[in-house]
Design an enzyme around this catalytic site. Structure first.
Site, PDB file in Angstrom:
ATOM      1  N   ASP A   1      22.580  17.265  68.644  1.00  0.00           N
ATOM      2  CA  ASP A   1      21.368  18.081  68.565  1.00  0.00           C
ATOM      3  C   ASP A   1      20.822  18.377  69.965  1.00  0.00           C
ATOM      4  O   ASP A   1      20.845  17.517  70.841  1.00  0.00           O
ATOM      5  CB  ASP A   1      20.314  17.305  67.762  1.00  0.00           C
ATOM      6  CG  ASP A   1      19.068  18.125  67.513  1.00  0.00           C
ATOM      7  OD1 ASP A   1      19.141  19.045  66.689  1.00  0.00           O
ATOM      8  OD2 ASP A   1      18.025  17.859  68.144  1.00  0.00           O
TER       9      ASP A   1
ATOM     10  N   GLU B   1      38.786   7.356  71.986  1.00  0.00           N
ATOM     11  CA  GLU B   1      39.287   6.068  71.458  1.00  0.00           C
ATOM     12  C   GLU B   1      39.467   6.128  69.944  1.00  0.00           C
ATOM     13  O   GLU B   1      40.296   5.446  69.378  1.00  0.00           O
ATOM     14  CB  GLU B   1      38.278   4.945  71.744  1.00  0.00           C
ATOM     15  CG  GLU B   1      38.265   4.436  73.155  1.00  0.00           C
ATOM     16  CD  GLU B   1      37.141   3.409  73.311  1.00  0.00           C
ATOM     17  OE1 GLU B   1      36.931   2.576  72.396  1.00  0.00           O
ATOM     18  OE2 GLU B   1      36.447   3.466  74.340  1.00  0.00           O
TER      19      GLU B   1
HETATM   20  C1  NOJ Z   1      17.723  21.550  66.452  1.00  0.00           C
HETATM   21  C2  NOJ Z   1      17.771  21.290  64.985  1.00  0.00           C
HETATM   22  O1  NOJ Z   1      18.767  22.102  64.411  1.00  0.00           O
HETATM   23  C3  NOJ Z   1      16.392  21.591  64.448  1.00  0.00           C
HETATM   24  O2  NOJ Z   1      16.366  21.593  63.046  1.00  0.00           O
HETATM   25  C4  NOJ Z   1      15.430  20.580  65.029  1.00  0.00           C
HETATM   26  O3  NOJ Z   1      14.123  20.907  64.637  1.00  0.00           O
HETATM   27  C5  NOJ Z   1      15.487  20.577  66.561  1.00  0.00           C
HETATM   28  N1  NOJ Z   1      16.832  20.615  67.074  1.00  0.00           N
HETATM   29  C6  NOJ Z   1      14.816  19.335  67.112  1.00  0.00           C
HETATM   30  O4  NOJ Z   1      15.599  18.206  66.855  1.00  0.00           O
END
Ligand code: NOJ
Length: 536
Positions: free
Chosen positions: A209, A251
């Site tokens: 993310d 790994e």
């Molecule tokens: C991207 C994620 O896809 C989204 O849903 C989220 O709100 C933000 N990152 C923050 O983690």
């Protein structure tokens, strides 16, 4: 059904079809109105039959769910609303038996304010080692009443929140998502352990993310647009982190897909060097309007930017953050921009659906891997959520102008005639987000029996993509074509032609028609907003 022996290929990720499950909205197995792992386990055969290779789960960990689980309180526990760790382990094993790999979501930029580290940091006070894992600072102004810098938020609103002892902490998203300090060794160590924890449990990959946001300008200097490099997007030192992660993934034979929103192709490709991430989402394609010349340019740019680092491209039409494809493609402005989302934007669902069908064939014929978001295969439109039922913080932080992302997160309709369209096991229980009244027509059982449905199109297309020669990784060559038409050849005489012009165009010479996104007239033309796969 996907053959389990596909699990044996090491480079499966170079041309995989990966299905994104948003657990809260996929299927409710315990009847509480919220989707869960029991629901997913019961529906695994559906995903195998759909013909995908892997499932990416958005966060399923313990979380207050302030941002749909992207506020993680504990990576080693499954949120009780979704199930247990033992159940996640069972799910991973059952998926594998059906030929489906599992990709989990790691959110390294921030944690929940309920995470043990942040609670300890609040309790320990200014100057403590516990606070050093986050970005705590005194404020500016005479009495420290102003935030420490002027950084813009990734959601609208503030990026700093003041705590009772007077210090401020940084959060690029909501105040409930404090940013971690990636120059702290504990932060690096902890994430490396979390990766091992999940690889040990058999996951095949990790979606990262906000992958370009982790490291910050060391002095947290102000943001002066266009003058210095951005103080928190795409800092040069971020790549050290991914090099160490890659060694761990290697790994276990695991793979990464990064959520990297960067307009600069060269900077983007740096994340995909052979000792860093395997793949990253292609948001330039997702946000591109339904226009032939712009799509062609985006496809060319994508392939050109990936080639020097040897990484395969990914193709994405939608996910849990963006307006659903059917709705977007039926609007005047068919592109996507977070800043432009408004209530009541007019759309033509018939046109949008026709285009989404053509886009599906276009996307599935491109070289690389593809991501499908749950409900995309059903042609679900963006739902209008009544204002008093909206939960997404993006809506509230915009002061109520942005409808937020709940419209693409509505629980899946499985059975046309059942309460809540078969989403849950308790007929008396309303799902956590309301489903529109006219969604029976999108239900899986209804579409499964309809040869003209979106579901049938996706099933057929995914099967051909798996069994016919020429799809997946490999070269692409453009063919001469009328204006507004995208026509390209893949290996083995495979052609894809998508007519985005307003007029019918002739079918190019071919020996077979493998599949068309809509009915083709008898006289050998491709109608507007239609795509075909041909063999020459
Ligand atoms: C991207 C994620 O896809 C989204 O849903 C989220 O709100 C933000 N990152 C923050 O983690």
């Amino acid at each position: 059904m996907a053959a389990p022996d596909t699990l044996r290929t090491d480079d499966w990720w170079r041309d995989a079809a990966i299905y994104q499950v948003y657990p809260r909205s996929f299927a409710d197995g315990d009847g509480d109105g919220t989707g869960d792992l029991a629901g997913v386990r019961a529906r695994l055969p559906y995903l195998a039959e759909l013909g995908v290779d892997a499932i990416w789960f958005t966060p399923w960990y313990a979380s207050p769910l302030v941002d749909g689980g992207y506020d993680v309180a504990d990576y080693r526990t499954i949120d009780p609303a979704f199930g247990t760790l033992a159940e996640a382990e069972k799910l991973i094993a059952e998926a594998r038996d059906l030929g489906l790999r599992v990709i989990i979501d790691i959110v390294p930029n921030h944690v929940s304010d309920q995470h043990a580290w942040f609670r300890a940091a609040l309790a320990a006070g200014p100057g403590s080692p516990e606070r050093a894992r986050f970005h705590f600072r005194p404020g500016r102004g005479e009495n420290g009443e102003l935030p420490p810098n002027d950084w813009p938020s990734q959601f609208s609103g503030n990026t700093w929140t003041r705590v009772p002892d007077g210090e401020w902490y940084l959060h690029l998203f909501t105040p409930e998502q404090p940013d971690l300090n990636w120059s702290h060794p504990d932060v690096r160590r902890e994430h490396e352990e979390v990766l091992r924890f999940w690889f040990e449990r058999g996951v095949a990959g990790v979606r990262i993310d906000s992958a370009a946001l982790l490291t910050k300008d060391p002095e947290l200097r102000d943001f002066i647009d266009g003058v210095d490099p951005h103080p928190y997007i795409d800092q040069d030192d971020i790549h050290d982190i991914y090099r160490s992660w890659r060694a761990i993934a290697d790994e276990y034979g695991g793979v990464f897909v990064g959520e990297v929103w960067l307009p600069d192709p060269e900077r983007f490709a740096r994340y995909l060097r052979p000792d860093e991430l395997h793949t990253a989402f292609n948001f330039n394609f997702l946000t591109c309007p339904w226009e032939a010349d712009r799509l062609r340019r985006t496809i060319d740019d994508t392939l050109a930017e990936h080639a020097p680092v040897g990484a395969p491209a990914t193709w994405v039409l939608c996910n849990h953050d963006v307006t659903r494809t059917v709705t977007r493609y039926g609007r005047d402005d068919t592109g996507f921009d977070f800043a432009k989302k408004r209530f009541g934007t007019r759309t033509d669902p018939t046109l949008g659906t026709r285009r989404a069908r053509a886009a599906a064939l276009l996307t599935l014929a491109l070289p690389g891997s593809v991501y499908l978001y749950q409900g995309e295969e059903l042609g679900l439109p963006e739902a209008d959520i009544p204002r008093d039922r909206i939960q997404d913080p993006m809506h509230f932080r915009s002061g109520g102008t942005d409808p937020g992302r709940d419209g693409c997160r509505v629980p899946i309709p499985w059975e046309a005639e059942a309460p809540a369209y078969g989403f849950g096991t308790d007929p008396g229980r309303e799902p956590w987000l309301p489903q529109p009244d006219d969604w029976a027509r999108y239900a899986v059982d209804r579409q499964a029996a309809d040869p003209g449905s979106m579901l049938t199109l996706y099933r057929t297309a995914l099967e051909l993509r798996r069994t016919e020669a020429g799809f997946g990784d490999g070269p692409l060559g453009w063919l001469p074509s009328p204006e507004g038409v995208l026509a390209f050849a893949r290996a083995e005489g495979l052609l894809c032609v998508a007519n985005l012009s307003g007029d019918p165009v002739p079918l190019p010479p071919h020996t077979d028609i493998l599949l068309a996104s809509d009915e083709l007239p008898a006289h050998g033309t491709i109608p507007p907003d239609t795509a075909v796969w041909l063999r020459t």
